[in-house]
Each structure stands twice: as structure tokens, then as C-alpha cells.
Motif scaffolding. Sequence first.
Motif, PDB file in Angstrom:
ATOM      1  N   ALA A 158       5.943   1.081 -11.314  1.00  0.00           N
ATOM      2  CA  ALA A 158       4.597   1.530 -10.970  1.00  0.00           C
ATOM      3  C   ALA A 158       4.144   2.690 -11.822  1.00  0.00           C
ATOM      4  CB  ALA A 158       4.566   1.918  -9.509  1.00  0.00           C
ATOM      5  N   PRO A 166      -3.183  -3.117 -20.284  1.00  0.00           N
ATOM      6  CA  PRO A 166      -3.068  -2.722 -18.883  1.00  0.00           C
ATOM      7  C   PRO A 166      -2.983  -3.944 -17.973  1.00  0.00           C
ATOM      8  CG  PRO A 166      -5.316  -2.456 -19.659  1.00  0.00           C
ATOM      9  CD  PRO A 166      -4.499  -2.843 -20.843  1.00  0.00           C
ATOM     10  N   PRO A 168      -3.882  -6.207 -15.205  1.00  0.00           N
ATOM     11  CA  PRO A 168      -5.119  -6.331 -14.440  1.00  0.00           C
ATOM     12  C   PRO A 168      -4.828  -6.388 -12.949  1.00  0.00           C
ATOM     13  CG  PRO A 168      -4.481  -8.432 -15.375  1.00  0.00           C
ATOM     14  CD  PRO A 168      -3.505  -7.428 -15.886  1.00  0.00           C
ATOM     15  N   PRO A 169      -5.790  -5.946 -12.137  1.00  0.00           N
ATOM     16  CA  PRO A 169      -5.623  -6.087 -10.704  1.00  0.00           C
ATOM     17  C   PRO A 169      -5.551  -7.560 -10.338  1.00  0.00           C
ATOM     18  CG  PRO A 169      -7.723  -5.044 -11.256  1.00  0.00           C
ATOM     19  CD  PRO A 169      -7.029  -5.325 -12.529  1.00  0.00           C
ATOM     20  N   GLN A 170      -4.847  -7.876  -9.291  1.00  0.00           N
ATOM     21  CA  GLN A 170      -4.695  -9.261  -8.919  1.00  0.00           C
ATOM     22  C   GLN A 170      -5.175  -9.465  -7.498  1.00  0.00           C
ATOM     23  OE1 GLN A 170      -0.672 -10.409  -9.628  1.00  0.00           O
ATOM     24  NE2 GLN A 170      -0.641  -9.485 -11.651  1.00  0.00           N
ATOM     25  N   LEU A 171      -5.526 -10.708  -7.232  1.00  0.00           N
ATOM     26  CA  LEU A 171      -6.069 -11.000  -5.913  1.00  0.00           C
ATOM     27  C   LEU A 171      -5.092 -10.654  -4.810  1.00  0.00           C
ATOM     28  CD1 LEU A 171      -7.870 -14.370  -6.524  1.00  0.00           C
ATOM     29  CD2 LEU A 171      -8.904 -12.249  -5.778  1.00  0.00           C
ATOM     30  N   ILE A 174      -4.948  -7.188  -3.021  1.00  0.00           N
ATOM     31  CA  ILE A 174      -5.868  -6.713  -1.986  1.00  0.00           C
ATOM     32  C   ILE A 174      -5.051  -6.423  -0.735  1.00  0.00           C
ATOM     33  CG2 ILE A 174      -7.818  -7.319  -0.536  1.00  0.00           C
ATOM     34  CD1 ILE A 174      -8.715  -9.160  -2.830  1.00  0.00           C
ATOM     35  N   PRO A 175      -5.159  -5.197  -0.225  1.00  0.00           N
ATOM     36  CA  PRO A 175      -4.262  -4.811   0.859  1.00  0.00           C
ATOM     37  C   PRO A 175      -4.535  -5.579   2.147  1.00  0.00           C
ATOM     38  CG  PRO A 175      -5.948  -3.158   0.516  1.00  0.00           C
ATOM     39  CD  PRO A 175      -6.090  -4.145  -0.602  1.00  0.00           C
ATOM     40  N   GLN A 176      -3.476  -5.827   2.867  1.00  0.00           N
ATOM     41  CA  GLN A 176      -3.592  -6.424   4.184  1.00  0.00           C
ATOM     42  C   GLN A 176      -3.702  -5.314   5.211  1.00  0.00           C
ATOM     43  OE1 GLN A 176      -3.406  -9.900   4.435  1.00  0.00           O
ATOM     44  NE2 GLN A 176      -3.462  -9.794   2.216  1.00  0.00           N
ATOM     45  N   VAL A 177      -4.367  -5.614   6.284  1.00  0.00           N
ATOM     46  CA  VAL A 177      -4.447  -4.631   7.350  1.00  0.00           C
ATOM     47  C   VAL A 177      -3.163  -4.707   8.160  1.00  0.00           C
ATOM     48  CG1 VAL A 177      -5.679  -3.908   9.392  1.00  0.00           C
ATOM     49  CG2 VAL A 177      -6.927  -4.809   7.434  1.00  0.00           C
ATOM     50  N   ALA A 178      -2.412  -3.614   8.152  1.00  0.00           N
ATOM     51  CA  ALA A 178      -1.132  -3.614   8.844  1.00  0.00           C
ATOM     52  C   ALA A 178      -1.343  -3.471  10.335  1.00  0.00           C
ATOM     53  CB  ALA A 178      -0.274  -2.468   8.340  1.00  0.00           C
ATOM     54  N   ARG A 232       3.254   3.942   5.505  1.00  0.00           N
ATOM     55  CA  ARG A 232       3.866   2.916   6.344  1.00  0.00           C
ATOM     56  C   ARG A 232       4.262   1.718   5.492  1.00  0.00           C
ATOM     57  NH1 ARG A 232       1.063   2.567  12.115  1.00  0.00           N
ATOM     58  NH2 ARG A 232       0.911   4.778  12.563  1.00  0.00           N
ATOM     59  N   GLN A 234       4.735  -2.029   4.307  1.00  0.00           N
ATOM     60  CA  GLN A 234       3.991  -3.264   4.545  1.00  0.00           C
ATOM     61  C   GLN A 234       4.965  -4.318   5.071  1.00  0.00           C
ATOM     62  OE1 GLN A 234       0.725  -3.027   3.606  1.00  0.00           O
ATOM     63  NE2 GLN A 234       0.125  -5.020   4.367  1.00  0.00           N
ATOM     64  N   LYS A 282       8.972   5.616  -1.448  1.00  0.00           N
ATOM     65  CA  LYS A 282       8.611   6.240  -2.732  1.00  0.00           C
ATOM     66  C   LYS A 282       7.296   7.005  -2.639  1.00  0.00           C
ATOM     67  CE  LYS A 282      10.913   2.856  -5.663  1.00  0.00           C
ATOM     68  NZ  LYS A 282      10.735   1.613  -6.434  1.00  0.00           N
ATOM     69  N   LYS A 283       6.438   6.617  -1.699  1.00  0.00           N
ATOM     70  CA  LYS A 283       5.137   7.266  -1.574  1.00  0.00           C
ATOM     71  C   LYS A 283       5.189   8.492  -0.657  1.00  0.00           C
ATOM     72  CE  LYS A 283       2.605   2.945  -2.123  1.00  0.00           C
ATOM     73  NZ  LYS A 283       1.803   1.927  -1.435  1.00  0.00           N
TER      74      LYS A 283
ATOM     75  N   LEU B  26      -9.658   1.948   1.312  1.00  0.00           N
ATOM     76  CA  LEU B  26      -8.417   1.289   0.902  1.00  0.00           C
ATOM     77  C   LEU B  26      -7.202   2.029   1.476  1.00  0.00           C
ATOM     78  CD1 LEU B  26      -7.951  -1.204  -0.792  1.00  0.00           C
ATOM     79  CD2 LEU B  26      -7.707   0.244  -2.803  1.00  0.00           C
ATOM     80  N   ALA B  29      -6.546   1.128   5.008  1.00  0.00           N
ATOM     81  CA  ALA B  29      -6.342  -0.294   5.294  1.00  0.00           C
ATOM     82  C   ALA B  29      -4.998  -0.573   5.944  1.00  0.00           C
ATOM     83  CB  ALA B  29      -6.466  -1.105   4.012  1.00  0.00           C
ATOM     84  N   ASP B  30      -4.000   0.257   5.655  1.00  0.00           N
ATOM     85  CA  ASP B  30      -2.681  -0.018   6.230  1.00  0.00           C
ATOM     86  C   ASP B  30      -2.338   0.921   7.374  1.00  0.00           C
ATOM     87  OD1 ASP B  30      -2.407   2.208   4.739  1.00  0.00           O
ATOM     88  OD2 ASP B  30      -0.694   1.547   3.574  1.00  0.00           O
ATOM     89  N   GLU B  44      -2.292   9.263  -5.649  1.00  0.00           N
ATOM     90  CA  GLU B  44      -1.126   8.503  -6.100  1.00  0.00           C
ATOM     91  C   GLU B  44      -1.520   7.099  -6.559  1.00  0.00           C
ATOM     92  OE1 GLU B  44       2.447   9.105  -4.942  1.00  0.00           O
ATOM     93  OE2 GLU B  44       3.221   7.139  -5.511  1.00  0.00           O
ATOM     94  N   ALA B 103     -13.689  -5.461  -2.378  1.00  0.00           N
ATOM     95  CA  ALA B 103     -12.495  -5.955  -3.072  1.00  0.00           C
ATOM     96  C   ALA B 103     -12.759  -7.334  -3.671  1.00  0.00           C
ATOM     97  CB  ALA B 103     -11.311  -6.001  -2.113  1.00  0.00           C
ATOM     98  N   ALA B 107     -12.633  -8.432  -7.491  1.00  0.00           N
ATOM     99  CA  ALA B 107     -11.785  -9.556  -7.903  1.00  0.00           C
ATOM    100  C   ALA B 107     -12.588 -10.558  -8.729  1.00  0.00           C
ATOM    101  CB  ALA B 107     -11.182 -10.235  -6.674  1.00  0.00           C
ATOM    102  N   VAL B 110     -12.987  -9.225 -12.135  1.00  0.00           N
ATOM    103  CA  VAL B 110     -11.744  -9.364 -12.894  1.00  0.00           C
ATOM    104  C   VAL B 110     -11.595 -10.802 -13.394  1.00  0.00           C
ATOM    105  CG1 VAL B 110      -9.232  -9.365 -12.679  1.00  0.00           C
ATOM    106  CG2 VAL B 110     -10.550  -7.460 -11.755  1.00  0.00           C
ATOM    107  N   ARG B 114     -11.268 -12.099 -17.186  1.00  0.00           N
ATOM    108  CA  ARG B 114     -10.178 -12.957 -17.675  1.00  0.00           C
ATOM    109  C   ARG B 114     -10.749 -14.174 -18.396  1.00  0.00           C
ATOM    110  NH1 ARG B 114      -6.829 -12.307 -12.500  1.00  0.00           N
ATOM    111  NH2 ARG B 114      -5.476 -10.571 -13.037  1.00  0.00           N
ATOM    112  N   LEU B 119      -9.440  -9.411 -20.299  1.00  0.00           N
ATOM    113  CA  LEU B 119      -8.122  -9.120 -19.734  1.00  0.00           C
ATOM    114  C   LEU B 119      -7.206 -10.297 -19.998  1.00  0.00           C
ATOM    115  CD1 LEU B 119      -9.122  -7.677 -16.240  1.00  0.00           C
ATOM    116  CD2 LEU B 119      -8.250  -6.402 -18.181  1.00  0.00           C
TER     117      LEU B 119
END
Lengths: 311, 122
Positions: A158, A166, A168-171, A174-178, A232, A234, A282-283, B26, B29-30, B44, B103, B107, B110, B114, B119
Motif C-alpha cells: 500500500a 499508478p 487505477p481505482p477498481q470497482l 468501493i467500500p462495503q458498509v460493515a 475496524r 473488514q 496496520k491502520k 468514505l 462507510a465501515d 492515511e 463512487a 468508477a 475510470v 481505461r 489508464l
Amino acid sequence: MNSNPTTRGLGTASRVYRLLLKLYPAAFRERYQEEMTQDFEDIWDRARERGIVSRFQTGLLLVWDTTLSAPTEWTAAINNAHLNKETFFVKIYLPSRRQDLLVGSLVSTLLVAAAIWVSYPTALKALQPPAKTDSEGTLFVVDIDEPPPPEAEEVDAALVKTPQDPAPPQLQDIPQVANPGSFTQPIQPFTPNVNIGATIKIPEHRAATRSNTEIFDPTALDQQPVPRYQARPQYPFEMRRSGVTGSVLVDFIVDSDGNVRNAFAVHSSNHDFESAAADAVKKWRFKPGRKNGHAVFTHMQVPIDFVLDSK
Amino acid sequence: MNKEANLPSGSEPDLPLTPAVFNILLSLADGEKHGYAIMLEVEEATDGSVRMGPGTLYGSMDRMLKAGYIAESDQRPAASEDDKRRRYYRLTQSGQRVLRAEASRLARAVNIARTKKVLSPA
């Protein structure tokens, strides 16, 4: 968390910051003053542990932040109020008081000037490599050896930056709601399995940035690391969907800045939980352990349980 | 330092969100967090490119509270770990919807990048 500014030696800094807060509208200040002061103390405490340059940068950031955001809050407050003379004076102007505004503006200006005057030469000096003269009195810059690169297994993916390409961000990023309450993460002091002394040396293959850094057992410290922020983990999607629970014991080092290093799973009930647990640890951020008045590296282990919510 | 967002008061999200607002959403979100934890996580997650001071953070959060994107949490940590000056915040349904919309918008951008080979493929 020790939030008493006096015991933390932050009394003066907190008072100065509270003066800066007088730049904000009264309603905003009443709502957020305590939180902002608490955050300021944590930010300043962290900067103080990192040295003069960090303190200088943090001081400028905070003054800059206040200088930019206070007018925005005033604009919002004025827009929110129904602008007839009565509500403007009663709701905004009077509670804030002209005196507060003057004091806040003056403090802000003085702080910027003082920060530059006091810290700039020191910060500049700290950033420059040492220079010395040869026998003929000619100035030349001494090259500083680059620290050896960390070994491959220690490189945190990371943290690796590749500006040319760089990632690229990936689908799937996208964070899940924990699901709150789906795990527990009590911190336990490290209990060594073997008989070691009060301090141990970092093995060469685990040295992150410096060699011969001592790592202490928490029991040998005057003050143990105190968690300030715990991300927390995931819950792995497949594990959650399958209804699988488990636990992971994560081993890590809290460095003298309170950052976590070398987090890895010692053992687990299921390998699929290991990366989620280690990534979360790590965070984490700590108030570093202290010995003889100095912040030191501390070896810790923490069990992380992945438990599905019964709801 | 990021420019402040003027969030809409209505229910329809006004995209794009500012970096500060997007990163705050964001971060929540968790799970629920207090302001300082949000600040650290954003710093971070963005490798330090988004650094919010308390003024920017609480200014954004004040507007997000009024817009209904976030709410103050009723739950507190154990008394031994709690600081009464802290407030904890959580995402609301509306906030989750806005975050998901933003988001998805990113996406899509992005994917277009691509397609145009700006990208490299995933």
C-alpha cells in the motif's frame, strides 16, 4: 485517553487555539469547540513527538485551516439566518461579539508571524544537508548516504508508489458498509513465549528504517502504548456469506511515532481472515510507549475475533 | 486544504462531492468514528494528499449533518476508553446513497479512462 491539557503540557497551546476559535460564529463554536480543541490537542501532541519541522508544519496547517474555514462558516451562518437586521444582530453578531473577532484575528496574525520568525530558520536548517569547507575554504555539500532499501518481504504494497504507472481505482475497491458489532478487538500486551530480557533487538530482516532499534516488551515500559485510533477489520465477504467465524492473532510493532509496523498474522483459525485482520491493524494509531521519558518501539500482539452479528 | 462544500439541503445528491466530503463519507462507510479518527483515516487513505484541519472537517460535517448525510451516534465506547468531549458520527441511509452515487460516478470515469487508454487495464 488522557485529555487533560495541563497534564499533557498542552495548556498554553490549547488556550491559544481556543482564542483562534473565536474567529468562528458563536453557534458553530458552541457546537464544535470542545471537539475541535480535543482534536487540536491530539494533533499537536503527535506533531510534538515528531520534532520541530512537524510542529512548524502542523502549526501553519492549523492557522491556515482556521483562516480559510472561519469565513466559510460566517458565510454559511449569514446565509442560514433570515437576513433582517434583528436576526442578524441577535443571532450572529451579538453572540460572537466584536471583541472576539478582533482577538481572534489578532491571534491568528501573530501566530503566523511568530511561527515563521521562530521556526523557519530551524526548519530550514533541519531540511538542508550539512555543508562543510575543504582545506581551501571552498564550500561543498556533503552527500548523505541513502538508507538501505527495505527487504522485499517488508515492503508494504500500500505504501509503494509508482508515479509512472499508478494503479487505477477498481470497482471492487468501493467500500462495503460493515456491520457494527460484528467483531471484537481487545488489545492485549504482548506475552513472550520465550524467556527474553526487557528489550530485544529488531532482527535485520525486520528492521524497517533503522538498525539496532530496541523494541520493548510493554511490561518493561514506564507507559504502555495507548490506542488512539483502531480501524475496524473488514469481514471477508465470502466468510460472512458462508457464516464462518474465526479469530486471528496479529503481531506488530508500535514505533516511536505511534504508527504500526510489521503487522502480520501469527496464527489464525482460518487463513482467509488473516489479511483483513493485519490490514486493519496496520491502520491503527497509538500514543507510543515511553521509557525513561522517551518514546520507544513496543512489541505487541492482539487477538481479533470475527463474529457474525446475530441480528 | 480543500475548498469547502456547499451541500444541498434537498434529498437529491449534488454530485460531484468535494474531496473533503467524499472522504469523510468514505471514512464512515465501515463504521462510526469521531472527528480525529476521520481525520487520520482520510490522511492515511489519500497518502497525505487530503489533510483536513478541524475547521475544514467540522465545517463539512456541519453541512453534512444538516443535509442528513451523517448523524450523531447514540452509542459510546466503554467508559474507560471514552472521552466525553468526543462525538461519534455515522452514515445515514441518505449518506450511503450519496456515497454510492459518487463512487459509481468515479468508477464510470475510470472505465472511460481505461477505454481511452489513459489508464492501464485492471
